[in-house]
Design a protein around this motif. Structure first.
Motif, short mmCIF file in Angstrom:
data_model
loop_
_atom_site.label_atom_id
_atom_site.label_comp_id
_atom_site.label_asym_id
_atom_site.label_seq_id
_atom_site.Cartn_x
_atom_site.Cartn_y
_atom_site.Cartn_z
N THR A 68 0.83 -1.20 0.00
CA THR A 68 0.00 0.00 0.00
C THR A 68 0.87 1.26 0.00
N THR B 157 -6.23 -9.28 3.02
CA THR B 157 -5.17 -9.47 2.03
C THR B 157 -4.39 -10.75 2.36
N TYR C 211 -0.67 -7.42 -5.50
CA TYR C 211 -1.53 -6.27 -5.22
C TYR C 211 -1.57 -5.43 -6.50
N SER D 247 -8.43 -5.81 -4.93
CA SER D 247 -7.23 -5.44 -5.67
C SER D 247 -6.23 -6.59 -5.80
N ILE D 248 -6.52 -7.69 -5.12
CA ILE D 248 -5.58 -8.81 -5.13
C ILE D 248 -5.77 -9.65 -6.39
#
Ligand SMILES: *[C@@H]1O[C@H](CO)[C@@H](O)[C@H](O)[C@H]1NC(C)=O
Ligand SMILES: *[C@@H]1O[C@H](CO)[C@@H](O)[C@H](O)[C@H]1NC(C)=O
Ligand SMILES: *[C@@H]1O[C@H](CO)[C@@H](O)[C@H](O)[C@H]1NC(C)=O
Ligand SMILES: *[C@@H]1O[C@H](CO)[C@@H](O)[C@H](O)[C@H]1NC(C)=O
Ligand SMILES: *[C@@H]1O[C@H](CO)[C@@H](O)[C@H](O)[C@H]1NC(C)=O
Ligand SMILES: *[C@@H]1O[C@H](CO)[C@@H](O)[C@H](O)[C@H]1NC(C)=O
Length: 376
Positions: free
Chosen positions: A28, A199, A254, A263-264
């Motif tokens: 991130t 995640t 990611y 988003s994975i």
């Protein structure tokens, strides 16, 4: 059968618990992190068989020892922090650990699921209290909130082996102690999902001295006091582990910096030219089921329809048959097990020791210790 659980809600800043977490590359915050290797379906291992260096790496200079009792995480002197981390990640899944926690004031035994952007799900044990296990979560390493930790009573975690199972899906995470759901965290209850762990996670097993005199006063207090190494050695023993990955593949990437499950990208094959599936396409139904979950109806639907058959097999075995009372908590936020929302009620309505009787088989005694870490 009447089951009673004592649940102490520690309303405190959990910087002590979070102190051990780090990531080599936080997706991130950085753009060039490497892919996360994915566990292919299920891993099962009995540590009394010795080391498994293919699936685990030691992340500290202190070696883990393998004996007829299992993997032993031993602290004998200052600086010891034996830790194993899995070589692979799971993207939702089930982690069953059979272990004994370490004794020793200030010694912290832990089973941690940790992602590269610091989503986290924990079991943590303080050596000064054999009769309690902490269940904790964090989203993206955010430890500012006061509701992440719920303490659960356990019968002598240090000399008795127990079954600590985490059942983690897109819609909820359930902590099972010896087959009984002792805490349910629903997606919606984690700041509307913003703080929900979502995640790919590694599994980390380890022991460290939160009570080391070099640590901050807050960490030492959280850990239960200063560690006296002369009382050692202090040993945490993991006998066995079974891990199931609900979104197996070759690796995870990611695709943006949101840290959102959508988003994975699940890379299905080792082959460069292979097709990949993104979180948003494979999770087309996630949003729907999340909303469904928030409104209190069955949230396990998505798992049994959209994720792998391995996952739905586990749902039926972990939910329906082996864990009476667990099905409702995993699939139904209006059930009677102590959900995070019911815990939140205890937190906000009691100032000392509060008691709350759930409608049927659950009794929650909420002991809110606001002051413990107030100075952190
Ligand atoms: C993000 O990266 C910057 C620069 O490397 C670093 O200073 C900062 O601490 C990072 N923040 C987080 C949350 O990792
Ligand atoms: C590591 O895990 C994989 C997947 O479960 C398994 O096939 C392999 O045998 C394991 N390695 C060892 C040394 O047990
Ligand atoms: C451990 O608990 C989990 C969750 O309830 C259950 O599915 C599993 O069968 C238990 N393991 C054993 C060996 O009893
Ligand atoms: C951290 O969590 C709190 C409580 O859920 C939330 O209000 C806050 O926005 C979060 N901070 C960030 C940076 O997401
Ligand atoms: C898929 O994973 C393999 C093994 O990690 C890697 O070599 C390959 O580049 C990945 N493919 C994509 C499209 O990310
Ligand atoms: C939710 O749980 C309650 C209480 O256990 C039960 O009466 C109800 O039928 C459940 N609803 C669903 C959709 O499973």
């Amino acid at each position: 059968m009447l089951k009673q659980y004592t649940v102490a809600v520690v309303a405190a800043l959990l910087t002590g618990a979070a102190a051990q977490t780090y990531s080599d590359c936080n997706p991130t915050n950085e753009t060039d992190c490497s892919n996360d290797a994915a566990l292919s379906s299920t891993y099962s291992y009995d540590f009394t068989d010795g080391e498994d260096s293919e699936n685990w790496s030691s992340t500290a200079s202190t070696d883990v020892e393998y004996t007829t009792k299992g993997a032993e995480f031993i602290i004998t002197e200052q600086g010891d922090a034996p830790t194993l981390q899995s070589e692979w990640y799971i993207f939702f899944g089930r982690v069953e650990v059979h272990m004994k926690a370490s004794s020793g004031t200030g010694i912290v035994s832990s089973v941690v699921l940790l992602s590269d952007d610091l989503d986290e799900l924990d079991w943590e044990f303080l050596g000064g209290d054999a009769d309690e296990v902490q269940t904790i979560y964090f989203g993206q390493g955010n430890s500012t909130s006061t509701d992440r930790e719920v303490d659960v009573a356990v019968d002598d975690a240090q000399s008795t082996s127990h079954n600590y199972t985490l059942y983690w899906t897109e819609t909820s995470c359930v902590w099972y102690l010896d087959g009984t759901a002792v805490r349910t965290l629903n997606y919606a209850d984690a700041d509307n999902g913003n703080q929900y762990p979502q995640t790919p996670m590694r599994v980390k097993l380890g022991s460290w001295a939160g009570g080391d005199s070099d640590n901050s006063e807050g960490t030492i207090t959280w850990a239960g006091g200063e560690t006296d190494y002369d009382d050692g050695p202090f040993t945490m023993t993991v006998e066995s582990i079974e891990v199931t990955n609900f979104n197996p593949g070759a690796s995870y990437t990611y695709s943006d910096q949101t840290g959102d499950m959508d988003s994975i990208v699940v890379n299905d094959s080792d082959d460069d030219s292979s097709s990949t599936s993104t979180g948003s396409s494979t999770k087309a139904s996630t949003k729907t089921s999340t909303k469904t979950s928030a409104s209190g109806t069955a949230s396990a639907t998505y798992i049994s329809t959209a994720v792998s058959s391995a996952a739905s097999a586990v749902v039926s075995s972990a939910g329906a048959t082996e864990t009476p009372g667990a099905t409702d908590s995993a699939s139904n936020s209006s059930g009677t097990t102590p959900t995070s929302s019911s815990i939140a009620v205890v937190t906000s309505t009691t100032t000392g020791i509060g008691a709350m009787m759930a409608p049927s088989t659950w009794m929650i005694i909420g002991a809110v210790t606001v002051a413990i870490l107030g100075h952190l």
